[in-house]
Design a protein around this motif. Structure first.
Motif, PDB file in Angstrom:
ATOM      1  N   LEU A  61      -3.324 -10.380  -4.989  1.00  0.00           N
ATOM      2  CA  LEU A  61      -2.027 -10.596  -4.352  1.00  0.00           C
ATOM      3  C   LEU A  61      -0.985 -11.113  -5.340  1.00  0.00           C
ATOM      4  O   LEU A  61       0.215 -10.879  -5.148  1.00  0.00           O
ATOM      5  CB  LEU A  61      -2.173 -11.561  -3.179  1.00  0.00           C
ATOM      6  N   ARG A  62      -1.410 -11.795  -6.358  1.00  0.00           N
ATOM      7  CA  ARG A  62      -0.444 -12.233  -7.376  1.00  0.00           C
ATOM      8  C   ARG A  62       0.093 -11.035  -8.156  1.00  0.00           C
ATOM      9  O   ARG A  62       1.260 -11.015  -8.551  1.00  0.00           O
ATOM     10  CB  ARG A  62      -1.100 -13.233  -8.327  1.00  0.00           C
ATOM     11  N   ASP A  63      -0.763 -10.036  -8.356  1.00  0.00           N
ATOM     12  CA  ASP A  63      -0.340  -8.841  -9.077  1.00  0.00           C
ATOM     13  C   ASP A  63       0.310  -7.799  -8.168  1.00  0.00           C
ATOM     14  O   ASP A  63       1.082  -6.955  -8.627  1.00  0.00           O
ATOM     15  CB  ASP A  63      -1.545  -8.193  -9.779  1.00  0.00           C
ATOM     16  N   ASN A  64      -0.017  -7.867  -6.886  1.00  0.00           N
ATOM     17  CA  ASN A  64       0.494  -6.898  -5.905  1.00  0.00           C
ATOM     18  C   ASN A  64       0.968  -7.664  -4.673  1.00  0.00           C
ATOM     19  O   ASN A  64       0.248  -7.774  -3.676  1.00  0.00           O
ATOM     20  CB  ASN A  64      -0.613  -5.910  -5.499  1.00  0.00           C
ATOM     21  N   PRO A  65       2.169  -8.215  -4.715  1.00  0.00           N
ATOM     22  CA  PRO A  65       2.646  -9.099  -3.643  1.00  0.00           C
ATOM     23  C   PRO A  65       2.835  -8.365  -2.311  1.00  0.00           C
ATOM     24  O   PRO A  65       3.807  -7.647  -2.112  1.00  0.00           O
ATOM     25  CB  PRO A  65       3.974  -9.634  -4.177  1.00  0.00           C
TER      26      PRO A  65
ATOM     27  N   CYS B 107       2.633 -10.166   0.608  1.00  0.00           N
ATOM     28  CA  CYS B 107       3.095 -11.167   1.574  1.00  0.00           C
ATOM     29  C   CYS B 107       3.816 -12.280   0.823  1.00  0.00           C
ATOM     30  O   CYS B 107       3.699 -12.416  -0.397  1.00  0.00           O
ATOM     31  CB  CYS B 107       1.905 -11.736   2.351  1.00  0.00           C
ATOM     32  N   SER B 108       4.558 -13.079   1.571  1.00  0.00           N
ATOM     33  CA  SER B 108       5.184 -14.263   0.978  1.00  0.00           C
ATOM     34  C   SER B 108       4.310 -15.488   1.163  1.00  0.00           C
ATOM     35  O   SER B 108       4.435 -16.472   0.440  1.00  0.00           O
ATOM     36  CB  SER B 108       6.567 -14.509   1.597  1.00  0.00           C
TER      37      SER B 108
ATOM     38  N   GLU C 122       1.696 -19.549  -1.546  1.00  0.00           N
ATOM     39  CA  GLU C 122       2.954 -18.807  -1.498  1.00  0.00           C
ATOM     40  C   GLU C 122       3.041 -17.812  -2.654  1.00  0.00           C
ATOM     41  O   GLU C 122       2.524 -18.055  -3.745  1.00  0.00           O
ATOM     42  CB  GLU C 122       4.136 -19.775  -1.537  1.00  0.00           C
ATOM     43  N   PHE C 123       3.720 -16.673  -2.374  1.00  0.00           N
ATOM     44  CA  PHE C 123       3.884 -15.623  -3.373  1.00  0.00           C
ATOM     45  C   PHE C 123       5.353 -15.214  -3.440  1.00  0.00           C
ATOM     46  O   PHE C 123       6.066 -15.256  -2.441  1.00  0.00           O
ATOM     47  CB  PHE C 123       3.042 -14.398  -3.023  1.00  0.00           C
ATOM     48  N   ASP C 124       5.770 -14.767  -4.601  1.00  0.00           N
ATOM     49  CA  ASP C 124       7.109 -14.220  -4.784  1.00  0.00           C
ATOM     50  C   ASP C 124       7.057 -12.707  -4.655  1.00  0.00           C
ATOM     51  O   ASP C 124       6.111 -12.064  -5.094  1.00  0.00           O
ATOM     52  CB  ASP C 124       7.660 -14.588  -6.166  1.00  0.00           C
TER      53      ASP C 124
ATOM     54  N   GLY D  89       6.989 -10.711  -1.890  1.00  0.00           N
ATOM     55  CA  GLY D  89       6.446 -10.098  -0.684  1.00  0.00           C
ATOM     56  C   GLY D  89       7.116 -10.612   0.572  1.00  0.00           C
ATOM     57  O   GLY D  89       7.986 -11.475   0.520  1.00  0.00           O
TER      58      GLY D  89
END
Length: 260
Positions: A57-61, A63-64, A75-77, A79
């Motif tokens: 998910l860090r490489d392919n966002p 979701c947020s 949390e992710f940027d 998505g």
């Protein structure tokens, strides 16, 4: 989402399967490595699986916000929406080498679960659902059973430490009890008509356990509620558990009445 949700889930599942293969059915996989965000011990197999998903998910966002049993909130940027994750639903089964444990992923927007993905990490069987559109198993449409009599049905029924208590009357009425040990898959089994109901009275079922399986079940024609037959609501918090009743819909009122 920047990438098709289900293709991404396939990729995550493949990564998880490869990473935990040598831990399944071993004492090593069952070693406690920390206390998880859900306030239960995190086993090595859980941690390894979750790390795979978070890395993806860090490489392919997609979701947020990720809500997962071990890490809690991440949390992710880049998505949107929220993903509810159980990296290994049925940890005991996985450690014991029982081929019934799953990756469970649900995608929600504005508090509503829109897409669901549940893969049996042992067999590869995969359940998917999209709200308002379909529920499938390995790409084929599924439907709940049409049984209308409790004395003919098979249900998975969990009570706290197997104290029959509230389920005594129901237990005397239904034909078969089946406890498989992985709630996400059991909810999908209701959706696929393999069992007629899944009942969990332990107040330990969390949003990460249930979100994906609930959508599969409901989109396949099933009904999922709380013990009073009302819509069930989970907070975005892995420390809070709920009770749940899922059936083929036809049996729902009867089950609720017996539980009362």
């Amino acid at each position: 989402m920047n990438k098709d949700f289900f293709s991404a889930c396939d990729a995550m599942a493949k990564s998880v399967e490869e990473s935990i293969r040598d831990l399944v059915g071993t004492p090593e996989g069952g070693k406690t490595v920390k206390m998880g965000a859900d306030l239960t011990p995190t086993k090595l197999i859980d941690q390894v699986a979750e790390d795979c998903v978070i890395s993806y998910l860090r490489d392919n966002p997609l979701c947020s916000l990720l809500i997962s049993e071990e890490a809690g909130k991440v949390e992710f940027d880049g998505g949107n929406g929220t993903i509810f994750l159980d990296p290994v639903d049925g940890t005991f089964n996985a450690i014991a080498g029982i081929p019934f444990f799953a990756l469970s992923v649900a995608y929600a927007e504005e508090g509503v679960v829109r897409k669901a993905y549940v893969r049996n990490l042992s067999s590869g069987e995969t359940f998917t659902a999209e709200k308002g559109h379909y529920a499938r198993c390995n790409g084929k449409s599924i439907r709940v059973s049409d049984l209308a009599n409790l004395d003919e049905c098979a249900m998975s029924v969990y009570s706290r430490k197997f104290d029959p208590g509230r389920v005594l009357l129901l237990g005397q009425k239904i034909r078969r009890w089946r406890l498989f040990g992985a709630s996400a898959l059991e909810l999908c089994y209701v959706g696929n008509g393999r069992i007629d109901g899944f009942i969990d009275l332990r107040e330990t079922l969390r949003v990460t356990d249930a979100a994906a399986g609930m959508l599969v079940c409901s989109e396949a024609g099933g009904k999922v509620t709380d013990l009073n037959g009302k819509a069930i609501r989970f907070p975005n918090e892995v420390t809070v558990g709920r009770c749940l009743v899922a059936t083929n819909g036809i049996l729902h009122h009867k089950v609720i009445e017996y539980l009362r």
